[in-house]
Design an enzyme around this catalytic site. Structure first.
Site, PDB file in Angstrom:
ATOM      1  N   GLU A  92      34.828  52.398  31.757  1.00  0.00           N
ATOM      2  CA  GLU A  92      33.950  53.565  31.639  1.00  0.00           C
ATOM      3  C   GLU A  92      33.667  54.072  33.050  1.00  0.00           C
ATOM      4  O   GLU A  92      33.589  53.279  34.001  1.00  0.00           O
ATOM      5  CB  GLU A  92      32.626  53.189  30.952  1.00  0.00           C
ATOM      6  CG  GLU A  92      31.751  52.292  31.787  1.00  0.00           C
ATOM      7  CD  GLU A  92      30.315  52.146  31.260  1.00  0.00           C
ATOM      8  OE1 GLU A  92      29.673  53.154  30.931  1.00  0.00           O
ATOM      9  OE2 GLU A  92      29.842  51.007  31.215  1.00  0.00           O
ATOM     10  N   TRP A  93      33.550  55.374  33.196  1.00  0.00           N
ATOM     11  CA  TRP A  93      33.187  55.956  34.487  1.00  0.00           C
ATOM     12  C   TRP A  93      31.677  55.885  34.660  1.00  0.00           C
ATOM     13  O   TRP A  93      30.921  56.160  33.725  1.00  0.00           O
ATOM     14  CB  TRP A  93      33.636  57.424  34.594  1.00  0.00           C
ATOM     15  CG  TRP A  93      33.171  58.031  35.889  1.00  0.00           C
ATOM     16  CD1 TRP A  93      31.996  58.703  36.108  1.00  0.00           C
ATOM     17  CD2 TRP A  93      33.847  57.953  37.136  1.00  0.00           C
ATOM     18  NE1 TRP A  93      31.906  59.056  37.439  1.00  0.00           N
ATOM     19  CE2 TRP A  93      33.029  58.606  38.095  1.00  0.00           C
ATOM     20  CE3 TRP A  93      35.060  57.401  37.557  1.00  0.00           C
ATOM     21  CZ2 TRP A  93      33.389  58.724  39.431  1.00  0.00           C
ATOM     22  CZ3 TRP A  93      35.418  57.516  38.895  1.00  0.00           C
ATOM     23  CH2 TRP A  93      34.598  58.171  39.816  1.00  0.00           C
ATOM     24  N   ASP A 194      32.508  37.080  43.197  1.00  0.00           N
ATOM     25  CA  ASP A 194      33.026  37.806  44.369  1.00  0.00           C
ATOM     26  C   ASP A 194      31.986  38.831  44.819  1.00  0.00           C
ATOM     27  O   ASP A 194      32.272  40.019  44.983  1.00  0.00           O
ATOM     28  CB  ASP A 194      34.348  38.503  43.987  1.00  0.00           C
ATOM     29  CG  ASP A 194      35.123  38.994  45.219  1.00  0.00           C
ATOM     30  OD1 ASP A 194      34.745  38.655  46.349  1.00  0.00           O
ATOM     31  OD2 ASP A 194      36.113  39.733  45.019  1.00  0.00           O
TER      32      ASP A 194
HETATM   33  P1  ADP Z   1      39.416  47.016  43.801  1.00  0.00           P
HETATM   34  O1  ADP Z   1      39.663  46.143  42.584  1.00  0.00           O
HETATM   35  O2  ADP Z   1      40.659  47.715  44.253  1.00  0.00           O
HETATM   36  O3  ADP Z   1      38.694  46.310  44.934  1.00  0.00           O
HETATM   37  P2  ADP Z   1      36.915  48.188  42.812  1.00  0.00           P
HETATM   38  O4  ADP Z   1      36.815  47.753  41.389  1.00  0.00           O
HETATM   39  O5  ADP Z   1      36.095  47.437  43.807  1.00  0.00           O
HETATM   40  O6  ADP Z   1      38.458  48.218  43.290  1.00  0.00           O
HETATM   41  O7  ADP Z   1      36.568  49.740  42.861  1.00  0.00           O
HETATM   42  C1  ADP Z   1      36.679  50.509  44.049  1.00  0.00           C
HETATM   43  C2  ADP Z   1      35.501  51.469  44.206  1.00  0.00           C
HETATM   44  O8  ADP Z   1      35.482  52.407  43.126  1.00  0.00           O
HETATM   45  C3  ADP Z   1      34.152  50.760  44.129  1.00  0.00           C
HETATM   46  O9  ADP Z   1      33.723  50.307  45.379  1.00  0.00           O
HETATM   47  C4  ADP Z   1      33.250  51.841  43.559  1.00  0.00           C
HETATM   48  O10 ADP Z   1      32.764  52.689  44.607  1.00  0.00           O
HETATM   49  C5  ADP Z   1      34.155  52.659  42.691  1.00  0.00           C
HETATM   50  N1  ADP Z   1      34.034  52.263  41.262  1.00  0.00           N
HETATM   51  C6  ADP Z   1      34.327  51.043  40.737  1.00  0.00           C
HETATM   52  N2  ADP Z   1      34.144  51.024  39.411  1.00  0.00           N
HETATM   53  C7  ADP Z   1      33.743  52.267  39.067  1.00  0.00           C
HETATM   54  C8  ADP Z   1      33.388  52.893  37.804  1.00  0.00           C
HETATM   55  N3  ADP Z   1      33.442  52.220  36.661  1.00  0.00           N
HETATM   56  N4  ADP Z   1      33.020  54.185  37.840  1.00  0.00           N
HETATM   57  C9  ADP Z   1      32.978  54.876  38.998  1.00  0.00           C
HETATM   58  N5  ADP Z   1      33.294  54.355  40.220  1.00  0.00           N
HETATM   59  C10 ADP Z   1      33.676  53.070  40.242  1.00  0.00           C
END
Ligand code: ADP
Length: 289
Positions: A92-93, A194
């Site tokens: 979900e966003w 983590d």
């Molecule tokens: P990775 O697995 O490549 O480390 P992340 O899951 O940490 O990626 O996501 C990268 C960035 O995207 C996060 O630091 C956050 O700012 C943004 N983000 C992560 N999940 C969501 C979400 N569900 N909706 C909007 N932005 C998100």
């Protein structure tokens, strides 16, 4: 590829999703991330190589495990799969905002509440997952010191050897873990696994949210230790945590051991100065016995 992905999402939600626009999202360390948006729906998508599907499947299962604890919000996973040469996870966003002392306090409280979620099966989880890009083995183990010595420090030391990292005292440190954790008998607790600052966030409305977990049932101190590893979270977070579920005595001594796991993992992922840092941590730990 995007059309196929739209079909996966439509199938998972039961709501037609098509004609989306996609925009890259920065900030991740491992995957390519995108915002996928139609006129009425928005999703967060991460892509990696096709053979990384099991990593995303474990991430989705981990998010569901944490969601089921009903203590702290995580992005709800929608679906995972492979399209073209990419594996993907759709979440979900969530519109992210900034933390305030009050919302950091609540994050501390909610993490402490999640840490009261236990497992009768001991330490580990029903599936292995990844920490960054590194496999994280979660074989159920009755004893915490054995679990941490074998599946956390021992495994990272083995990976480091294959990478050419020579930690001359590594085996001695691994053997000393039962001594370093003597008289410490934690309950298995559901941990994020983590929890650096990039994985703690707030919705635009100020609701705490934790992202990108590597969960398992472990000593809850591993999460608090990691929050302190790269500069620390705001003081309000620790106040909220301690008010809800105070840490037992001796946490400050165990913190270095628990964070060694992440520094060894950083050495295995990124190399560089993390090798020297791990070496110094090992020396300090052995000198403390
Ligand atoms: P990775 O697995 O490549 O480390 P992340 O899951 O940490 O990626 O996501 C990268 C960035 O995207 C996060 O630091 C956050 O700012 C943004 N983000 C992560 N999940 C969501 C979400 N569900 N909706 C909007 N932005 C998100």
């Amino acid at each position: 590829m995007w059309i196929e992905l739209e079909q996966y999402i439509t199938q998972a939600t039961g709501q037609p999703f098509s004609g989306c626009r996609y925009t890259p999202v920065g900030g991740g360390s491992i995957n390519q991330a995108y915002c996928l948006q139609s006129n009425s729906q928005r999703y967060f998508v991460k892509l990696n190589a096709a053979h990384k599907l099991s990593m995303f499947a474990a991430e989705a299962a981990g998010l569901l495990e944490m969601e089921a604890s009903k203590c702290i919000r995580v992005p709800h996973p929608i679906t995972t799969g492979v399209v073209a040469e990419h594996s993907f996870i759709v979440l979900e966003w969530i519109d992210l905002g900034r933390g305030t002392p009050q919302t950091w306090y609540t994050l501390g409280q909610q993490l402490a509440q999640m840490h009261t979620t236990s497992s009768p099966r001991g330490f580990g989880w029903h599936q292995s997952n990844t920490i960054g890009d590194t496999p994280q083995l979660n074989s159920w183990t009755a004893d915490w010191a054995t679990f941490f010595a074998e599946h956390r420090i021992g495994y990272q030391l083995r990976l480091a050897r294959h990478r050419g990292g020579r930690f001359s005292q590594g085996a001695a440190l691994q053997a000393a873990i039962p001594q370093l954790l003597a008289n410490h008998h934690p309950q298995p607790a559901l941990v994020h696994g983590d929890l650096w600052s990039g994985n703690a966030a707030f919705t635009a409305a100020g609701e705490p949210i934790i992202l990108d977990p590597a969960p398992y049932y472990g000593d809850r101190e591993v999460d608090v230790a990691m929050t302190e590893l790269f500069g620390g979270f705001p003081a309000a977070f620790y106040e909220g945590y301690q008010q809800t579920f105070p840490l037992p005595p001796g946490y400050q001594h165990r913190r270095l051991l628990y964070n060694l796991y992440h520094i060894l993992n950083h050495f295995n992922l990124f190399g560089g100065g993390y090798g020297g840092q791990a070496e110094r941590m090992i020396e300090t730990l052995l000198a403390s016995i």
